[in-house]
Design an enzyme around this catalytic site. Structure first.
Site, PDB file in Angstrom:
ATOM      1  N   LYS A  18      14.601  -6.839 -34.199  1.00 38.95           N
ATOM      2  CA  LYS A  18      15.832  -7.022 -34.990  1.00 38.95           C
ATOM      3  C   LYS A  18      16.022  -8.483 -35.395  1.00 38.95           C
ATOM      4  CE  LYS A  18      17.198  -2.716 -35.061  1.00 38.95           C
ATOM      5  NZ  LYS A  18      17.018  -1.955 -36.316  1.00 38.95           N
ATOM      6  N   TYR A  72      13.074  -4.531 -28.825  1.00 39.88           N
ATOM      7  CA  TYR A  72      14.071  -4.197 -29.863  1.00 39.88           C
ATOM      8  C   TYR A  72      14.737  -5.467 -30.404  1.00 39.88           C
ATOM      9  CZ  TYR A  72      18.142  -1.634 -31.818  1.00 39.88           C
ATOM     10  OH  TYR A  72      19.123  -1.115 -32.629  1.00 39.88           O
TER      11      TYR A  72
HETATM   12  P1  NAD Z   1      19.519   7.523 -34.887  1.00 38.42           P
HETATM   13  O1  NAD Z   1      18.541   7.716 -33.793  1.00 38.42           O
HETATM   14  O2  NAD Z   1      20.735   8.392 -34.959  1.00 38.42           O
HETATM   15  O3  NAD Z   1      18.775   7.606 -36.312  1.00 38.42           O
HETATM   16  C1  NAD Z   1      17.561   6.962 -36.511  1.00 38.42           C
HETATM   17  C2  NAD Z   1      16.952   7.441 -37.804  1.00 38.42           C
HETATM   18  O4  NAD Z   1      15.687   6.794 -37.970  1.00 38.42           O
HETATM   19  C3  NAD Z   1      16.674   8.950 -37.829  1.00 38.42           C
HETATM   20  O5  NAD Z   1      16.935   9.456 -39.124  1.00 38.42           O
HETATM   21  C4  NAD Z   1      15.172   9.031 -37.536  1.00 38.42           C
HETATM   22  O6  NAD Z   1      14.573  10.182 -38.094  1.00 38.42           O
HETATM   23  C5  NAD Z   1      14.691   7.780 -38.243  1.00 38.42           C
HETATM   24  N1  NAD Z   1      13.388   7.322 -37.777  1.00 38.42           N
HETATM   25  C6  NAD Z   1      13.053   6.899 -36.537  1.00 38.42           C
HETATM   26  N2  NAD Z   1      11.750   6.573 -36.505  1.00 38.42           N
HETATM   27  C7  NAD Z   1      11.256   6.782 -37.757  1.00 38.42           C
HETATM   28  C8  NAD Z   1       9.985   6.646 -38.354  1.00 38.42           C
HETATM   29  N3  NAD Z   1       8.939   6.197 -37.648  1.00 38.42           N
HETATM   30  N4  NAD Z   1       9.830   6.959 -39.667  1.00 38.42           N
HETATM   31  C9  NAD Z   1      10.888   7.410 -40.388  1.00 38.42           C
HETATM   32  N5  NAD Z   1      12.126   7.570 -39.873  1.00 38.42           N
HETATM   33  C10 NAD Z   1      12.300   7.263 -38.569  1.00 38.42           C
HETATM   34  O7  NAD Z   1      19.917   5.985 -34.784  1.00 38.42           O
HETATM   35  P2  NAD Z   1      21.136   5.157 -35.393  1.00 38.42           P
HETATM   36  O8  NAD Z   1      21.986   4.747 -34.257  1.00 38.42           O
HETATM   37  O9  NAD Z   1      21.734   5.842 -36.560  1.00 38.42           O
HETATM   38  O10 NAD Z   1      20.343   3.849 -35.863  1.00 38.42           O
HETATM   39  C11 NAD Z   1      20.076   3.537 -37.216  1.00 38.42           C
HETATM   40  C12 NAD Z   1      19.693   2.066 -37.300  1.00 38.42           C
HETATM   41  O11 NAD Z   1      20.775   1.280 -36.828  1.00 38.42           O
HETATM   42  C13 NAD Z   1      18.488   1.691 -36.433  1.00 38.42           C
HETATM   43  O12 NAD Z   1      17.702   0.732 -37.098  1.00 38.42           O
HETATM   44  C14 NAD Z   1      19.132   1.085 -35.216  1.00 38.42           C
HETATM   45  O13 NAD Z   1      18.267   0.199 -34.562  1.00 38.42           O
HETATM   46  C15 NAD Z   1      20.312   0.378 -35.844  1.00 38.42           C
HETATM   47  N6  NAD Z   1      21.403   0.053 -34.931  1.00 38.42           N
HETATM   48  C16 NAD Z   1      22.082   1.046 -34.294  1.00 38.42           C
HETATM   49  C17 NAD Z   1      23.127   0.697 -33.431  1.00 38.42           C
HETATM   50  C18 NAD Z   1      23.949   1.726 -32.698  1.00 38.42           C
HETATM   51  O14 NAD Z   1      24.799   1.340 -31.888  1.00 38.42           O
HETATM   52  N7  NAD Z   1      23.751   3.009 -32.938  1.00 38.42           N
HETATM   53  C19 NAD Z   1      23.438  -0.656 -33.234  1.00 38.42           C
HETATM   54  C20 NAD Z   1      22.714  -1.624 -33.912  1.00 38.42           C
HETATM   55  C21 NAD Z   1      21.701  -1.266 -34.759  1.00 38.42           C
END
Ligand code: NAD
Length: 241
Positions: free
Chosen positions: A157, A153
């Site tokens: 990133k 990951y």
């Molecule tokens: P989440 O799991 O709630 O949502 C993820 C979304 O990505 C969902 O809509 C899912 O359907 C979609 N998705 C996953 N794989 C996919 C694919 N192969 N094709 C199409 N859609 C796909 O996660 P989140 O926490 O909302 O994360 C969103 C982004 O933010 C991600 O890139 C994650 O790495 C990043 N992020 C999250 C956090 C956190 O603390 N939640 C921190 C840093 C970065």
């Protein structure tokens, strides 16, 4: 005035849906993408439409280059353009590096990093013709600082950050801005297993982030920050300083 069109990958829930709603509040028609059946994303589409704009759903796997090509072409046919792209879709498959399988490695690289190549590759063709556009990539603070147990990951990133800076240089002359956000701990399904009480003492603002905290910054970069490109904004409540 003609509305802008924004595409948010992984926009069916979590941070992606919050970004979609924030962009809709700012007057954009919004296309969300995800893997769920259309029937399961009706609530998300209704929340976006409630802001007085059009909302569309395109179901495809962002790690599939051909699927991205076909779906972006259909979006252009339906909406005529894409002004804003938020590359948000992401997954985690954590494990210590010594135990990490090649499958865990490639799944996470494919969905988090290759997806940004796949979708941007097709969308920028249209943005270049239009000579305008704005891309916001969702990285993570672990892409900046690393994190034990997340080699796949954090590599993905970090890759997004390199790609963001490079694309900002390649596309600047076409009036296409490319920026990234690097969220810390944000309350979503992805972080549902974390023990907030153990983490919050290390966060200056003494709370986990809300999805709207990220969405507001994404909207700022996407629509308002006219002279900002190639930047990475950390949205972590002060965790990393
Ligand atoms: P989440 O799991 O709630 O949502 C993820 C979304 O990505 C969902 O809509 C899912 O359907 C979609 N998705 C996953 N794989 C996919 C694919 N192969 N094709 C199409 N859609 C796909 O996660 P989140 O926490 O909302 O994360 C969103 C982004 O933010 C991600 O890139 C994650 O790495 C990043 N992020 C999250 C956090 C956190 O603390 N939640 C921190 C840093 C970065």
């Amino acid at each position: 005035m003609e509305r802008k069109v924004a595409l948010v990958t992984g926009g069916t829930k979590g941070i992606g849906l919050a970004c979609a709603i924030e962009l809709a509040k700012a007057g954009c028609d919004v296309i969300i993408n995800g893997r769920s059946e259309e029937a399961k994303v009706q609530d998300a589409l209704n929340e976006i439409k409630a802001q007085g704009v059009n909302a569309y759903y395109y179901r495809f796997d962002v790690s599939d280059f051909k699927a991205a090509e076909e779906n972006v072409a259909k979006m252009i046919e339906q909406c005529g353009k894409i002004d804003v792209l938020v590359n948000n879709a992401g997954i985690t498959q954590d494990g210590l590096f010594v135990r990490m399988t090649p499958e865990q490695w490639s799944n996470v690289i494919n969905v988090n990093l290759n997806s940004v190549f796949n979708v941007s590759h097709h969308v920028t063709k249209y943005m270049m013709k239009a000579r305008t556009g704005s891309i916001v990539n969702v990285s993570s603070i672990v892409g900046v600082y690393g994190n034990a147990g997340q080699a796949n990951y954090s590599a993905a990133k970090a890759g997004i950050i390199g790609l963001t800076k490079t694309l900002s240089k390649e596309f600047g002359s076409r009036n296409i801005r490319v920026n990234a956000v690097a969220p810390g701990f944000i309350k979503t399904q992805m972080t549902a297993g974390l023990d907030a009480e153990k983490i919050t003492p290390f966060i200056s603002l003494k709370r986990l982030g809300e999805v709207t905290d990220v969405a507001k910054t994404v909207k700022f970069l996407a629509l308002d920050a006219d002279y900002v490109t190639g930047q990475v904004i950390e949205i972590d409540g002060g965790l990393s300083i």
